[in-house]
Design a protein around this motif. Structure first.
Motif, PDB file in Angstrom:
ATOM      1  N   VAL A   1       0.844  -1.203   0.000  1.00 57.67           N
ATOM      2  CA  VAL A   1       0.000   0.000   0.000  1.00 57.67           C
ATOM      3  C   VAL A   1       0.875   1.248   0.000  1.00 57.67           C
ATOM      4  O   VAL A   1       1.713   1.420   0.883  1.00 57.67           O
ATOM      5  CB  VAL A   1      -0.916   0.010   1.240  1.00 57.67           C
ATOM      6  CG1 VAL A   1      -1.844   1.224   1.219  1.00 57.67           C
ATOM      7  CG2 VAL A   1      -1.723  -1.277   1.338  1.00 57.67           C
ATOM      8  N   SER A   2       0.680   2.103  -0.980  1.00 56.99           N
ATOM      9  CA  SER A   2       1.468   3.347  -1.022  1.00 56.99           C
ATOM     10  C   SER A   2       0.755   4.439  -0.250  1.00 56.99           C
ATOM     11  O   SER A   2      -0.432   4.359   0.041  1.00 56.99           O
ATOM     12  CB  SER A   2       1.674   3.817  -2.461  1.00 56.99           C
ATOM     13  OG  SER A   2       0.574   4.620  -2.876  1.00 56.99           O
TER      14      SER A   2
ATOM     15  N   LEU B   1      -7.162  16.993   1.217  1.00 58.60           N
ATOM     16  CA  LEU B   1      -7.401  15.885   0.300  1.00 58.60           C
ATOM     17  C   LEU B   1      -8.889  15.716   0.028  1.00 58.60           C
ATOM     18  O   LEU B   1      -9.710  15.846   0.930  1.00 58.60           O
ATOM     19  CB  LEU B   1      -6.849  14.585   0.879  1.00 58.60           C
ATOM     20  CG  LEU B   1      -5.325  14.424   0.897  1.00 58.60           C
ATOM     21  CD1 LEU B   1      -4.951  13.072   1.497  1.00 58.60           C
ATOM     22  CD2 LEU B   1      -4.742  14.541  -0.506  1.00 58.60           C
TER      23      LEU B   1
ATOM     24  N   LYS C   1     -18.704   2.325  -0.838  1.00 52.86           N
ATOM     25  CA  LYS C   1     -17.745   1.910   0.173  1.00 52.86           C
ATOM     26  C   LYS C   1     -18.422   1.374   1.442  1.00 52.86           C
ATOM     27  O   LYS C   1     -17.949   0.407   2.029  1.00 52.86           O
ATOM     28  CB  LYS C   1     -16.855   3.109   0.511  1.00 52.86           C
ATOM     29  CG  LYS C   1     -15.537   2.735   1.139  1.00 52.86           C
ATOM     30  CD  LYS C   1     -14.589   2.102   0.147  1.00 52.86           C
ATOM     31  CE  LYS C   1     -13.306   1.672   0.838  1.00 52.86           C
ATOM     32  NZ  LYS C   1     -12.398   0.994  -0.068  1.00 52.86           N
TER      33      LYS C   1
HETATM   34  P1  ADP Z   1      -8.810   1.702   2.945  1.00 46.99           P
HETATM   35  O1  ADP Z   1      -8.346   0.724   3.923  1.00 46.99           O
HETATM   36  O2  ADP Z   1     -10.184   2.141   3.170  1.00 46.99           O
HETATM   37  O3  ADP Z   1      -8.620   1.276   1.543  1.00 46.99           O
HETATM   38  P2  ADP Z   1      -6.614   3.754   3.247  1.00 46.99           P
HETATM   39  O4  ADP Z   1      -6.850   5.095   3.831  1.00 46.99           O
HETATM   40  O5  ADP Z   1      -5.625   2.954   3.950  1.00 46.99           O
HETATM   41  O6  ADP Z   1      -7.989   3.050   3.162  1.00 46.99           O
HETATM   42  O7  ADP Z   1      -6.128   3.991   1.776  1.00 46.99           O
HETATM   43  C1  ADP Z   1      -5.903   3.031   0.829  1.00 46.99           C
HETATM   44  C2  ADP Z   1      -5.166   3.670  -0.331  1.00 46.99           C
HETATM   45  O8  ADP Z   1      -5.790   4.882  -0.727  1.00 46.99           O
HETATM   46  C3  ADP Z   1      -3.735   4.039  -0.007  1.00 46.99           C
HETATM   47  O9  ADP Z   1      -2.923   3.641  -1.096  1.00 46.99           O
HETATM   48  C4  ADP Z   1      -3.767   5.525   0.142  1.00 46.99           C
HETATM   49  O10 ADP Z   1      -2.540   6.113  -0.271  1.00 46.99           O
HETATM   50  C5  ADP Z   1      -4.856   5.937  -0.805  1.00 46.99           C
HETATM   51  N1  ADP Z   1      -5.521   7.178  -0.428  1.00 46.99           N
HETATM   52  C6  ADP Z   1      -5.942   7.549   0.787  1.00 46.99           C
HETATM   53  N2  ADP Z   1      -6.550   8.750   0.748  1.00 46.99           N
HETATM   54  C7  ADP Z   1      -6.522   9.153  -0.559  1.00 46.99           C
HETATM   55  C8  ADP Z   1      -7.013  10.297  -1.256  1.00 46.99           C
HETATM   56  N3  ADP Z   1      -7.674  11.268  -0.648  1.00 46.99           N
HETATM   57  N4  ADP Z   1      -6.812  10.352  -2.588  1.00 46.99           N
HETATM   58  C9  ADP Z   1      -6.167   9.378  -3.231  1.00 46.99           C
HETATM   59  N5  ADP Z   1      -5.693   8.272  -2.629  1.00 46.99           N
HETATM   60  C10 ADP Z   1      -5.863   8.150  -1.315  1.00 46.99           C
END
Ligand code: ADP
Ligand code: MG
Length: 505
Positions: free
Chosen positions: A181-182, A233, A289
């Motif tokens: 995960v980035s 964001l 979601k």
């Molecule tokens: P989840 O577990 O709901 O998928 P995360 O917050 O851990 O949520 O995010 C998953 C991915 O979404 C990560 O790669 C993160 O970098 C990316 N991400 C989080 N917020 C944003 C945003 N506002 N816009 C684009 N990418 C996002």
């Protein structure tokens, strides 16, 4: 799967924020923000919690143990090799390795998930924060890694073979995946593509995933949001399972456009999961979601926490291969290559190895890295690309190419003649020195023969002679003519010298 708990820090990545990748809208400029969740199938002979084979392309349901089929009472046993592969990957991503991690059950119903839950890692993944360096348009930037965790793949439902039936193939069920995960650090489609390309290269160097996107062994969930520069964001949408680098770029661009249009029309973005349709060039909603997120995670009671000693990590670290960034820096420093050429050579480990093998056949004094890189990249890779071959299938070996470059280095042949020799090597094989000898391709440095050609050209072109005396830059034309006259074999430096003397310039 989307299994991230830890809140992603919402501050800006300074390097990314400065990027000039703004998208024009009706209400001014927009910035796209991208974060990727990459699923990489672990290179391992057997599955994450069973001994079944992971081989691709076998008859349906032929690689399914009782564990993979979730027979009651069967217990998962962790595969140590998959754990080592995840740790190696974490080390390759400059990431924190967690000596204790926990497997959780992620509950959902799907016909190709016989357990009724996926074993994954949630709050305590095996690998924590790290980073990858990427180059885009000549500038380098860092992309943060949030985490890497291990999880099982599901089986495959097949709907298209017989309209009234659905089939389930469990060969893939239980195969180990790394979810990487980035952070939301990328600001353009190009950056997202460069990130996945670089990640794939690192995994292939490490030997922890083959990176084969066509087989689905590496696939990305692409999270996209938009915002006005400097704003907080925006709400993101996640585009599931994008399976080529090109599609990742297209998906980012069309999704950013879609979101900008909605917001500019006065609407708002709903956080949802979407699919990219490469044929129509659009994304469409798959599920919102809220309903997707009720996974009721809890620690899997069948598995103890995964714990290992620092020595285990140190042992794996000591055996890591040289990774692309280090190799690139070494090529620039030791062989005088440009950043660009070094980057091309290290993109695949086999290519870099080939280049080094070419250099190793050269004698001291002719070991010119730039010329060798030029031949490997432009002549060899150019030709291989044209015929869709990779370097492993090259008809010209590194030893042959090395000896050809050596013949240029010691002035036996010119670069121009070398191209003819390369053609012969490609089509017929052979030893470059022998080819040059037997076909009379040696460079002519014999001044007598060159003087004769110079005299002939001067005699035949009195008008040009008058011009060159007034305009010495015309000399190049004469050099070209003389070299042509000698069948491309006259040494350019000698030709130049003799011409200048005879023309009195
Ligand atoms: P989840 O577990 O709901 O998928 P995360 O917050 O851990 O949520 O995010 C998953 C991915 O979404 C990560 O790669 C993160 O970098 C990316 N991400 C989080 N917020 C944003 C945003 N506002 N816009 C684009 N990418 C996002
Ligand atoms: Mg997610």
């Amino acid at each position: 799967m989307t299994t991230v708990t830890k809140a992603v820090p919402m501050q800006d990545n300074a390097a990314a924020a400065k990027s000039p990748n703004l998208i024009k809208g009706n209400t001014g400029d927009w910035e796209v923000v991208i974060g990727l969740e990459v699923h990489a199938q672990v290179n391992s002979r057997s599955k994450l919690f069973s001994g079944s084979s992971t081989a691709f392309g076998a008859a349906p349901n032929s690689h399914v143990s009782l564990v993979d089929a979730a027979m009651p009472g069967m217990l998962p046993v962790i595969n140590a090799e998959c754990v080592a592969q995840a740790v190696r990957t974490g080390l390759g991503l400059n990431a924190q390795i967690n000596l204790k991690s926990v497997f959780d059950r992620k509950n959902y119903f799907y016909p190709d998930l016989p357990q009724g839950y996926q074993i994954s890692q949630y709050k305590q993944p095996i690998v924590g924060e790290g980073r990858i360096e990427i180059d885009v348009d000549g500038a380098s930037m860092k992309v943060g890694i949030e985490r890497l965790h291990l999880e099982q793949d599901a089986g495959k439902s097949i709907h298209d073979q017989h309209p009234e039936f659905s089939y389930v193939d469990l060969n893939r069920s239980g195969v180990a995946l790394m979810e990487i995960v980035s952070k939301p650090d990328m600001r353009s489609a190009k950056q997202a593509q460069a990130y996945v390309t670089k990640l794939r290269t690192i995994l292939r160097y490490l030997g922890t995933c083959d990176g084969d996107m066509e087989k689905g062994n590496l696939r990305a969930d692409v999270n996209v949001s938009v915002r006005k520069p400097g704003a907080a964001l925006g709400t993101r949408c996640e585009i599931k399972n994008v399976n080529s680098i090109r599609f990742i770029g297209q998906a980012v661009d069309v999704e950013a456009r879609r979101q900008i249009e909605i917001i500019e029309d006065g609407g708002k973005i709903d956080q949802e999961t979407r699919l990219f349709d490469p044929v129509k060039g659009e994304t469409r909603s798959m599920r919102s979601k809220e309903e997707a997120h009720d996974y009721r995670y809890f620690p899997d009671p069948d598995l103890l926490p995964l714990e290992f000693k620092p020595e285990f990590v140190a042992g794996l670290k000591a055996k890591l291969p040289e990774l692309p960034d280090a190799k690139k820096a070494r090529f620039v420093k030791d062989f005088g290559l440009s950043n660009y050429d070094a980057g091309v050579l290290v993109a695949e480990r086999e290519n870099a190895d080939y280049f080094e093998a070419v250099l190793s056949t050269l004698k001291d004094g002719t070991r010119d890295g730039k010329t060798a890189a030029n031949w490997v990249i432009n002549e060899l890779f150019g030709r291989l690309n044209k015929e869709s071959k990779d370097v492993g299938a090259s008809p010209v070996s590194a030893a042959q190419l090395g000896s050809l470059v050596g013949l240029i280095g010691d002035s036996t042949i010119s670069g121009k003649i070398a191209k003819d020799v390369f053609e012969i090597l490609w089509a017929e094989g052979g030893d470059p020195a022998e080819i040059v000898e037997s076909r009379g391709m040696k460079q002519v440095t014999d001044t007598g023969a060159i003087e004769k050609a110079v005299d002939e050209i001067i005699a035949a072109n009195p008008d040009k002679v008058a011009q060159v005396i007034a305009k010495p830059t015309m000399l190049g034309w004469f050099v070209g003519q003389v070299i042509k006259q000698t069948g491309g074999k006259a040494a350019p430096a000698t030709v130049n010298e003799i011409l200048k003397k005879k023309l009195g310039i």
